[in-house]
Design a protein around this motif. Structure first.
Motif, PDB file in Angstrom:
ATOM      1  N   GLU B 145      44.769  42.848  32.829  1.00 40.24           N
ATOM      2  CA  GLU B 145      45.671  44.000  32.803  1.00 40.24           C
ATOM      3  C   GLU B 145      44.891  45.290  32.541  1.00 40.24           C
ATOM      4  N   ALA B 146      43.911  45.188  31.671  1.00 37.23           N
ATOM      5  CA  ALA B 146      43.101  46.372  31.381  1.00 37.23           C
ATOM      6  C   ALA B 146      42.348  46.822  32.628  1.00 37.23           C
ATOM      7  N   TYR B 147      41.910  45.862  33.425  1.00 39.30           N
ATOM      8  CA  TYR B 147      41.202  46.194  34.673  1.00 39.30           C
ATOM      9  C   TYR B 147      42.119  47.015  35.580  1.00 39.30           C
ATOM     10  N   VAL B 148      43.347  46.533  35.723  1.00 39.53           N
ATOM     11  CA  VAL B 148      44.299  47.248  36.594  1.00 39.53           C
ATOM     12  C   VAL B 148      44.549  48.657  36.058  1.00 39.53           C
ATOM     13  N   LYS B 149      44.649  48.753  34.756  1.00 39.67           N
ATOM     14  CA  LYS B 149      44.971  50.052  34.153  1.00 39.67           C
ATOM     15  C   LYS B 149      43.816  51.038  34.250  1.00 39.67           C
ATOM     16  N   TYR B 150      42.592  50.547  34.041  1.00 44.09           N
ATOM     17  CA  TYR B 150      41.472  51.483  33.918  1.00 44.09           C
ATOM     18  C   TYR B 150      40.543  51.507  35.131  1.00 44.09           C
ATOM     19  N   VAL B 151      40.579  50.451  35.929  1.00 44.43           N
ATOM     20  CA  VAL B 151      39.675  50.413  37.088  1.00 44.43           C
ATOM     21  C   VAL B 151      40.467  50.524  38.382  1.00 44.43           C
ATOM     22  N   GLY B 152      41.468  49.667  38.534  1.00 45.92           N
ATOM     23  CA  GLY B 152      42.255  49.657  39.765  1.00 45.92           C
ATOM     24  C   GLY B 152      42.710  48.250  40.058  1.00 45.92           C
ATOM     25  N   PRO B 153      43.214  48.011  41.261  1.00 38.77           N
ATOM     26  CA  PRO B 153      43.696  46.668  41.606  1.00 38.77           C
ATOM     27  C   PRO B 153      42.597  45.616  41.442  1.00 38.77           C
ATOM     28  N   LEU B 154      43.003  44.437  41.020  1.00 38.59           N
ATOM     29  CA  LEU B 154      42.041  43.348  40.862  1.00 38.59           C
ATOM     30  C   LEU B 154      41.548  42.891  42.232  1.00 38.59           C
ATOM     31  N   PRO B 155      40.334  42.386  42.312  1.00 38.80           N
ATOM     32  CA  PRO B 155      39.826  41.869  43.583  1.00 38.80           C
ATOM     33  C   PRO B 155      40.751  40.788  44.142  1.00 38.80           C
ATOM     34  N   GLY B 156      40.879  40.791  45.451  1.00 35.97           N
ATOM     35  CA  GLY B 156      41.694  39.776  46.105  1.00 35.97           C
ATOM     36  C   GLY B 156      43.183  39.998  45.949  1.00 35.97           C
TER      37      GLY B 156
END
Lengths: 111, 282
Positions: B145-156
């Protein structure tokens, strides 16, 4: 060892255990702290304070990593150490591993 | 021509290794075993170049114990690392509570993907865009969830998974229930099964039921003296009464279910929990 935090038992099945540390575990913690605190490199740190003491109960007491200690150092990198029981007393500053001998007949069961 | 046998042997070995990877390895850590642990939150310490090299390494014996705790009894070279849930560059510690085996081989999420998030959070925190406590909380709570919030959509195009034991809903979002009310739906992830998952079970396709939790510390200023539970589902010493997801409060003394109850809210005493609308054990 004044102001020493509670020695917590980290249960291998997850989380911290409510079981109190045994006298032998407390003895190990005290012995390891004494070795660390007598070291010149440690004494050069500015006001280090023991802030964490954990027993990783999934390991044998002779396993490196059995006891985890942390000293907070204001404004500097906290210092982490690992203690375990061994034949000879030794502090490896770079790795933070501390080995201390404990008598075989030291208490092993909490009271 | 004499190289062919060597090449075939190498190819066979590589193929065998790829086939032996556990592609169902956990993507998220078990929050009971690995709630995350912080060494420091001081930017003046963490943001100094070379900081992570000044932090000591985890003894190999402890790493092996972490593998065993997660049920990993065999592994291929390069398959896993013992990862710091709160990474060193975010001020994470070497406590066993911050360590878990993370696969490099699972797809599309793996240790390399989490590394991207760690770098981003470090950049944001050292740049003053977010605080280190916020970064640590975000990555410890659910790194996907943190990835989505701070980086963007998850790979794949993967949707962040949610662990049933994850304290995903800030305590201020737990509704106060009238006496005898049923399960508070807001606090119960809809897609989450009732039991804790097998830590080996990869659940990247489980839909998230809630967006990443807000990290505004002011959110914790709640009425009814409600206190947020610790990441492992326990309650702080000054608010030991646990409220479960079913809206029942459990007292630390005389309640056999207290220890195993994962709190969604904590109160100083039973009266406060009752005033908030929760009921005791029958």
């Amino acid at each position: 060892m004044s102001g020493v935090p509670e020695l917590k038992i980290i249960d291998p099945s997850g989380g911290s255990s409510d079981s109190p540390a045994t006298p032998r575990q407390q003895q190990l913690c005290a012995a390891v702290c004494a070795v660390i605190e007598a070291d010149e490199r440690f004494r050069a740190l500015h006001q280090p304070a023991l802030s964490r003491a954990e027993i990783n109960a999934g390991l044998p007491e002779t396993g490196p990593g059995y006891l985890y200690l942390r000293y907070d150092v204001p404004g500097a990198v906290p210092q982490e150490f690992w203690g375990h029981v061994g034949k000879t007393q030794k502090l490896a500053w770079k790795s933070g591993q501390v080995c201390v001998p404990l008598p075989a007949d030291a208490p092993t069961i909490g009271t | 021509m004499k190289f062919w046998p060597l090449l075939l042997t190498l190819a066979g070995a590589l193929g065998g290794a790829a086939g032996a990877y556990n592609l169902q390895a956990p993507i998220l850590p078990d929050p009971r075993m690995t709630p995350g642990d912080s060494l420091t939150t001081d930017p003046a310490v963490i943001c100094v170049p070379g900081y992570t090299k000044s932090v000591r390494n985890v003894p190999q014996a402890l790493k092996e114990q972490i593998y065993r705790e997660y049920g990993i009894t065999s592994r291929e070279s390069g398959e896993y690392e013992i990862d710091h849930l709160i990474s060193l560059e975010l001020g994470g510690s070497n406590s066993a509570r911050n360590l878990w085996p993370e696969s490099f081989q699972t797809q599309p999420l793996n240790a390399h993907v989490k590394d991207v998030l760690e770098n981003k959070l470090h950049e944001l925190a050292c740049g003053g865009k977010i605080t280190f406590p916020a970064a640590q909380q975000a990555i410890a709570q659910n790194w996907e969830e943190a990835y989505v919030k701070y980086v963007g959509p998850l790979p794949g195009g993967v949707t962040p998974a949610r662990m049933p034991a994850q304290p995903s809903i800030p305590v201020t979002h737990v509704p106060s229930l009238p006496r005898g009310a049923s399960v508070p739906q807001v606090a119960t992830p809809a897609a989450a099964p009732a039991a804790l998952p097998d830590p080996h079970q990869k659940t990247p396709t489980t839909p998230a039921s809630e967006p990443p939790a807000p990290e505004d510390p002011s959110d914790n200023g709640d009425a009814n003296e409600k206190v947020a539970p610790n990441p492992d589902g326990s309650c702080p010493a000054d608010a030991p009464v646990k409220v479960s997801r079913s809206g029942i409060y459990h007292l630390p003394q005389g309640d056999t279910n207290y220890r195993q109850t994962r709190a969604v809210a904590c109160y100083a005493d039973a009266q406060d929990a009752q005033n908030a609308g929760y009921r005791g054990v029958k």
